[in-house]
Enzyme design. Structure first.
Site, PDB file in Angstrom:
ATOM      1  N   ASP A  97      -5.942  12.519   7.659  1.00  0.00           N
ATOM      2  CA  ASP A  97      -4.765  12.538   6.785  1.00  0.00           C
ATOM      3  C   ASP A  97      -4.796  13.717   5.819  1.00  0.00           C
ATOM      4  OD1 ASP A  97      -6.906  11.618   5.282  1.00  0.00           O
ATOM      5  OD2 ASP A  97      -6.062   9.665   4.880  1.00  0.00           O
ATOM      6  N   ASN A 205      -7.339  -1.652  -0.941  1.00  0.00           N
ATOM      7  CA  ASN A 205      -6.243  -2.506  -0.472  1.00  0.00           C
ATOM      8  C   ASN A 205      -6.241  -2.622   1.054  1.00  0.00           C
ATOM      9  OD1 ASN A 205      -5.311  -0.042   0.399  1.00  0.00           O
ATOM     10  ND2 ASN A 205      -3.436  -0.039  -0.812  1.00  0.00           N
ATOM     11  N   HIS A 207      -6.354  -0.045   3.243  1.00  0.00           N
ATOM     12  CA  HIS A 207      -5.775   1.052   4.043  1.00  0.00           C
ATOM     13  C   HIS A 207      -6.866   1.783   4.815  1.00  0.00           C
ATOM     14  CE1 HIS A 207      -6.053   3.905   0.337  1.00  0.00           C
ATOM     15  NE2 HIS A 207      -6.913   4.362   1.222  1.00  0.00           N
ATOM     16  N   GLU A 212      -1.083   2.403   4.897  1.00  0.00           N
ATOM     17  CA  GLU A 212      -1.107   1.465   3.774  1.00  0.00           C
ATOM     18  C   GLU A 212      -0.700   0.051   4.217  1.00  0.00           C
ATOM     19  OE1 GLU A 212      -2.336   2.126   0.923  1.00  0.00           O
ATOM     20  OE2 GLU A 212      -1.318   3.739  -0.155  1.00  0.00           O
TER      21      GLU A 212
END
Ligand code: GLP
Length: 311
Positions: A97, A205, A207, A212
């Site tokens: 990414d 979280n 991801h 996400e």
């Protein structure tokens, strides 16, 4: 000496029991600390490279991640490259990414991170042709401030949709070009892949990459809107200022990640304990993207004691 798997510090701890029929167990290795974990992860990377080289594979593809978690791994890999005859000339790397809107040379771009933490010492030079060829290093391009950041094709695409002078790109224009780049990156992965070994970190979280919560399991490389949670965690790298953290990123999708032949996820520290436990015990659910990893037949988690403390 470095090539011998470190002993007494790594314990193959367990393989999770699949909760549903379509799932596979995840094998967990537990390490005394992040440094030892990094040494072992680097040794696994080298093992995969050598196995493939011995099998006559002409191109070995590594999927790479950013974040604090893989830093000791990259340090160990640099040391192995320096101290042994490890040959990386047939290795291709594909990063997961990149932030949208940071200049490539921005100190917090993932491009800068990867060159500082790994590639500066691993890239092939005339004196050291054992390194990775520069043209085989791939990181999504996130620079999108002005027209100067665009290729000719991208400029044509933009002019077709938003005719007239551009100068600084609007958010809408950035996203249009970034989507084009994401599609091209997915095509590149298909062309040079499959990825032999994908290194992953994990967000608090859940991801993976920047896929996400809420990202469908069948997603491919895409433009992702970062959650407030991710931006506030990552603000630590931007002098604590969340406003400086880009709102969007180009990231491999979950389906893209799951196409890798083998996945090695690294998690260290107490802040990852909760999500590691959820990854293994929550129902498969796009709201916890990392649960998708249980659909892959060959996933290892390398954890330190703290990240494993809620298992
Ligand atoms: C970022 C990256 C992820 C990484 C995550 C965790 O959001 N996009 O690929 O896994 O951070 O980072 P860290 O290892 O610093 O906790």
């Amino acid at each position: 000496m470095f090539m011998m798997r470190s002993i007494l510090v790594a314990i193959v701890f367990m393989c999770s029991a699949p909760l549903f029929a379509a799932e596979h167990p995840i094998c967990i290795s537990l390490f005394s600390d992040a440094e030892v974990l990094g040494n072992n992860a680097a040794e696994r990377i080298v093992e995969v490279i050598k196995e493939k080289q011995q099998a006559g594979q002409t191109s070995i593809v590594l999927g790479l991640a950013t974040g604090n978690s893989p830093i000791p791994t990259y340090r160990a890999l640099r040391k192995i490259f320096k101290e042994t005859l490890l040959d990386l000339s047939s290795v291709t790397t594909i990063n997961l990414d990149e932030y949208i809107g940071l200049a490539t040379e921005h100190p917090q771009s993932y491009h800068t991170f990867m060159f500082n933490e790994l590639f500066n010492e691993l890239v092939a030079t005339p004196e050291n042709p054992r390194g990775i060829k520069r043209e085989n290093i791939h990181i999504p391009k996130g620079a999108l401030q002005t027209e100067r950041d665009l290729s000719q094709d991208e400029r044509a695409l933009l002019n077709a949709q938003f005719p007239g002078p551009t100068g600084n790109l609007t958010k809408q224009e950035q996203i249009l070009v970034a989507e084009h780049r994401a599609n091209a990156y997915e095509a590149l992965i298909k062309q040079v892949g499959p990825i032999d070994l994908q290194i992953l970190g994990i967000g608090r979280n859940g991801h993976i990459g920047f896929s996400e919560p809420g990202t469908p399991f069948d997603s491919t490389t895409m433009v992702a809107k970062l959650t407030d949670n991710t931006r506030s965690v990552n603000a630590a790298f931007f002098d604590g200022n969340i406003q400086e953290v880009p709102e969007f990123a180009i990231t491999m999708g979950i389906h893209t990640i799951l196409q890798a032949k083998e996945i090695l996820l690294i998690a260290t520290g107490q802040s990852k304990a909760e999500i590691i436990s959820k990854t293994l015990t929550s129902p498969l659910d796009p709201s916890i993207p990392c649960t998708s990893l249980r659909l892959h037949p060959r996933v290892s988690f390398y954890l330190d004691n703290e990240a494993a403390s809620k298992l």
